[in-house]
Design a protein around this motif. Structure first.
Motif, mmCIF file in Angstrom:
data_model
loop_
_atom_site.group_PDB
_atom_site.id
_atom_site.type_symbol
_atom_site.label_atom_id
_atom_site.label_comp_id
_atom_site.label_asym_id
_atom_site.label_seq_id
_atom_site.Cartn_x
_atom_site.Cartn_y
_atom_site.Cartn_z
ATOM 1 N N GLN A 1 0.822 -1.208 0.000
ATOM 2 C CA GLN A 1 0.000 0.000 0.000
ATOM 3 C C GLN A 1 0.855 1.256 0.000
ATOM 4 O OE1 GLN A 1 -2.498 -0.581 3.418
ATOM 5 N NE2 GLN A 1 -3.405 -2.448 2.589
ATOM 6 N N ALA A 2 1.998 1.212 0.687
ATOM 7 C CA ALA A 2 2.885 2.375 0.742
ATOM 8 C C ALA A 2 3.448 2.720 -0.628
ATOM 9 C CB ALA A 2 4.022 2.114 1.729
ATOM 10 N N ALA A 3 3.635 1.718 -1.468
ATOM 11 C CA ALA A 3 4.192 1.965 -2.802
ATOM 12 C C ALA A 3 3.238 2.766 -3.672
ATOM 13 C CB ALA A 3 4.509 0.636 -3.480
ATOM 14 N N MET A 4 1.918 2.737 -3.369
ATOM 15 C CA MET A 4 0.925 3.459 -4.173
ATOM 16 C C MET A 4 0.390 4.706 -3.473
ATOM 17 S SD MET A 4 -1.277 0.226 -5.642
ATOM 18 C CE MET A 4 -1.674 -0.364 -3.984
ATOM 19 N N ALA A 5 0.830 4.943 -2.245
ATOM 20 C CA ALA A 5 0.281 6.057 -1.459
ATOM 21 C C ALA A 5 0.979 7.372 -1.809
ATOM 22 C CB ALA A 5 0.446 5.771 0.030
ATOM 23 N N PRO A 6 0.286 8.517 -1.651
ATOM 24 C CA PRO A 6 0.929 9.824 -1.826
ATOM 25 C C PRO A 6 2.074 9.999 -0.834
ATOM 26 C CG PRO A 6 -1.461 10.040 -1.749
ATOM 27 C CD PRO A 6 -1.140 8.623 -1.361
ATOM 28 N N ALA A 7 2.973 10.915 -1.104
ATOM 29 C CA ALA A 7 4.173 11.087 -0.294
ATOM 30 C C ALA A 7 3.844 11.381 1.168
ATOM 31 C CB ALA A 7 5.037 12.202 -0.872
ATOM 32 N N THR A 8 2.835 12.236 1.409
ATOM 33 C CA THR A 8 2.504 12.592 2.796
ATOM 34 C C THR A 8 2.002 11.385 3.584
ATOM 35 O OG1 THR A 8 0.331 13.276 1.985
ATOM 36 C CG2 THR A 8 1.990 15.005 2.254
ATOM 37 N N ILE A 9 1.164 10.584 2.930
ATOM 38 C CA ILE A 9 0.665 9.377 3.588
ATOM 39 C C ILE A 9 1.763 8.331 3.672
ATOM 40 C CG2 ILE A 9 -1.043 7.512 3.460
ATOM 41 C CD1 ILE A 9 -2.915 9.455 2.073
ATOM 42 N N GLY A 10 2.625 8.309 2.663
ATOM 43 C CA GLY A 10 3.714 7.325 2.650
ATOM 44 C C GLY A 10 4.632 7.472 3.844
ATOM 45 N N LYS A 11 4.834 8.702 4.327
ATOM 46 C CA LYS A 11 5.689 8.909 5.499
ATOM 47 C C LYS A 11 5.080 8.249 6.739
ATOM 48 C CE LYS A 11 7.687 13.290 3.930
ATOM 49 N NZ LYS A 11 7.810 14.742 4.188
ATOM 50 N N LEU A 12 3.753 8.383 6.876
ATOM 51 C CA LEU A 12 3.091 7.748 8.012
ATOM 52 C C LEU A 12 3.173 6.219 7.905
ATOM 53 C CD1 LEU A 12 -0.117 9.968 8.269
ATOM 54 C CD2 LEU A 12 1.879 10.020 9.765
ATOM 55 N N MET A 13 2.988 5.715 6.694
ATOM 56 C CA MET A 13 3.025 4.271 6.495
ATOM 57 C C MET A 13 4.436 3.727 6.702
ATOM 58 S SD MET A 13 0.405 3.802 3.276
ATOM 59 C CE MET A 13 0.249 2.045 3.544
ATOM 60 N N ALA A 14 5.433 4.538 6.398
ATOM 61 C CA ALA A 14 6.819 4.112 6.624
ATOM 62 C C ALA A 14 7.074 3.881 8.109
ATOM 63 C CB ALA A 14 7.783 5.150 6.071
ATOM 64 N N ARG A 15 6.461 4.723 8.964
ATOM 65 C CA ARG A 15 6.592 4.535 10.409
ATOM 66 C C ARG A 15 5.945 3.213 10.831
ATOM 67 N NH1 ARG A 15 4.679 10.545 12.490
ATOM 68 N NH2 ARG A 15 6.248 11.769 11.336
ATOM 69 N N THR A 16 4.776 2.926 10.258
ATOM 70 C CA THR A 16 4.105 1.664 10.568
ATOM 71 C C THR A 16 4.948 0.477 10.141
ATOM 72 O OG1 THR A 16 1.951 2.734 10.269
ATOM 73 C CG2 THR A 16 2.003 0.329 10.212
ATOM 74 N N VAL A 17 5.535 0.567 8.943
ATOM 75 C CA VAL A 17 6.390 -0.517 8.445
ATOM 76 C C VAL A 17 7.588 -0.712 9.365
ATOM 77 C CG1 VAL A 17 7.935 -1.203 6.571
ATOM 78 C CG2 VAL A 17 5.652 -0.324 6.051
ATOM 79 N N ALA A 18 8.203 0.392 9.800
ATOM 80 C CA ALA A 18 9.362 0.301 10.698
ATOM 81 C C ALA A 18 8.976 -0.336 12.028
ATOM 82 C CB ALA A 18 9.953 1.696 10.925
ATOM 83 N N ALA A 19 7.797 0.035 12.552
ATOM 84 C CA ALA A 19 7.340 -0.545 13.818
ATOM 85 C C ALA A 19 7.075 -2.042 13.671
ATOM 86 C CB ALA A 19 6.078 0.169 14.293
ATOM 87 N N LEU A 20 6.495 -2.432 12.545
ATOM 88 C CA LEU A 20 6.229 -3.854 12.312
ATOM 89 C C LEU A 20 7.521 -4.642 12.158
ATOM 90 C CD1 LEU A 20 3.201 -3.556 9.848
ATOM 91 C CD2 LEU A 20 3.145 -4.501 12.163
ATOM 92 N N ARG A 21 8.506 -4.058 11.486
ATOM 93 C CA ARG A 21 9.801 -4.733 11.351
ATOM 94 C C ARG A 21 10.482 -4.891 12.708
ATOM 95 N NH1 ARG A 21 11.929 -1.571 5.901
ATOM 96 N NH2 ARG A 21 11.074 -3.058 4.382
ATOM 97 N N HIS A 22 10.355 -3.873 13.540
ATOM 98 C CA HIS A 22 10.924 -3.955 14.889
ATOM 99 C C HIS A 22 10.239 -5.055 15.695
ATOM 100 C CE1 HIS A 22 12.827 -2.530 18.574
ATOM 101 N NE2 HIS A 22 11.636 -2.565 19.153
ATOM 102 N N GLU A 23 8.904 -5.147 15.591
ATOM 103 C CA GLU A 23 8.169 -6.195 16.308
ATOM 104 C C GLU A 23 8.534 -7.575 15.774
ATOM 105 O OE1 GLU A 23 3.584 -7.609 17.337
ATOM 106 O OE2 GLU A 23 3.954 -5.665 16.390
ATOM 107 N N LEU A 24 8.688 -7.684 14.453
ATOM 108 C CA LEU A 24 9.054 -8.963 13.852
ATOM 109 C C LEU A 24 10.416 -9.433 14.344
ATOM 110 C CD1 LEU A 24 8.293 -11.187 11.828
ATOM 111 C CD2 LEU A 24 9.382 -9.810 10.035
#
Length: 307
Positions: free
Chosen positions: A144-167
């Motif tokens: 989803q982040a690959a298709m999201a606008p830049a402003t939303i992509g920044k928020l999604m990048a934080r979510t991805v980083a948090a998920l990677r940390h949890e993994l």
């Protein structure tokens, strides 16, 4: 023997006891399960049947085993097919509980008793389930982040980083459990990575206690006959424990590439005209059989030393 059927829901447990009027309902909570166990202990030789319900049944299964009660878990498809065979087309929690009770009474000799996992296996099962949830969510977020606008992509990048940390944290916890409880049988062939090892330990505690035919059927890699009269249908695999089968599939993909014996077996099957998928399933069955035999030898050696 007294047959008991339990229909499991997210919030409640509907219990039908052979010979008892009505269907009792208990909350699917620690307190409710405690009351249910007290009730079942008063039943003479209770034979409890529970339908698998996506993990909501785990607590009541473990509680029954801890209390020394005989309990079996069956596949939902098996329960639904039995309901149709009786002519019951309606479906409610009360009807399901009564049908499970009837199934327990009619097929008591064919049901396999559920064996409770050790506490560390329950922990590993929980970590494994959470890991699957995180991996699925992480993949979705990245797509989803690959298709999201830049402003939303920044928020999604934080979510991805948090998920990677949890993994990473989940993998560390699983690694500690594996290092403590892993046996040589699950390290004896190429392709047996940590996910296959964790899945086997958490979801297939029967390793080493069943024959090669039984373990293949339990995992869902045994070819099933479809014959009638002079007709000889094509054999297909079906049923079994899907998470274990998926982990076994990935382990076999690696094994047929890097393990010389498994690679030779796969190539021999292909040369005999087997299509790639059929040959790979045969290799899955062979790998499962090898691990099962080695685990059986470990259990026998441990029993001999204990004696």
């Amino acid at each position: 023997m007294t047959a008991v059927g339990i229909d499991v829901g997210k919030a409640s447990l509907d219990v039908a006891i052979d010979g008892a009027p009505g269907v009792a309902r208990f909350a699917n909570t620690a307190a409710g399960i405690g009351k249910l166990i007290t009730r079942l202990k008063a039943v003479v030789e209770a034979r409890v049947v529970v339908e698998a319900t996506g993990g909501y049944e785990d607590a009541v299964l473990d509680a029954c085993c801890d209390a020394g009660l005989w309990v079996a878990r069956i596949n939902p498809r098996q329960a639904r097919d039995f309901a149709r065979a009786t002519g019951e087309l309606a479906k409610t929690d009360e009807i399901d509980a009564r049908l499970l009770c009837l199934l327990s009474r009619l097929f008591a000799g064919r049901l396999r008793r559920y064996e409770a996992a050790a506490l560390w296996q329950r922990d590993l099962r929980g970590w494994l389930r959470r890991r699957g949830q995180v991996v699925t969510t992480l993949q979705a977020q990245k797509q989803q982040a690959a298709m999201a606008p830049a402003t939303i992509g920044k928020l999604m990048a934080r979510t991805v980083a948090a998920l990677r940390h949890e993994l990473a944290a989940i993998d560390r916890e699983m690694k500690e459990l594996l290092e403590e409880h892993l046996t040589p049988a699950l390290r004896s062939s190429k392709g047996m990575g940590p996910i296959f090892q964790a899945t086997s330990l958490a979801l297939l505690p029967e390793f080493g206690t069943l024959t090669r035919q039984q373990i293949a059927k339990l995992v869902g890699v045994a070819p099933m006959n479809r014959d009638s009269g002079q007709t000889r249908g094509k054999r297909r695999i079906r049923g079994g424990r899907a998470p274990v089968r998926v982990a076994l599939y990935m382990a076999t993909l690696s094994a047929v590439r890097w393990d010389p014996a498994m690679k030779a077996h796969y190539q021999q099957l292909r040369e005999r005209g087997k299509v790639a998928k059929v040959a790979l399933v045969a290799c899955m069955r062979k790998l499962l059989t090898i691990v099962n035999a080695r685990r059986r030898d470990e259990l026998m050696a441990g029993a001999s030393m204990a004696a």
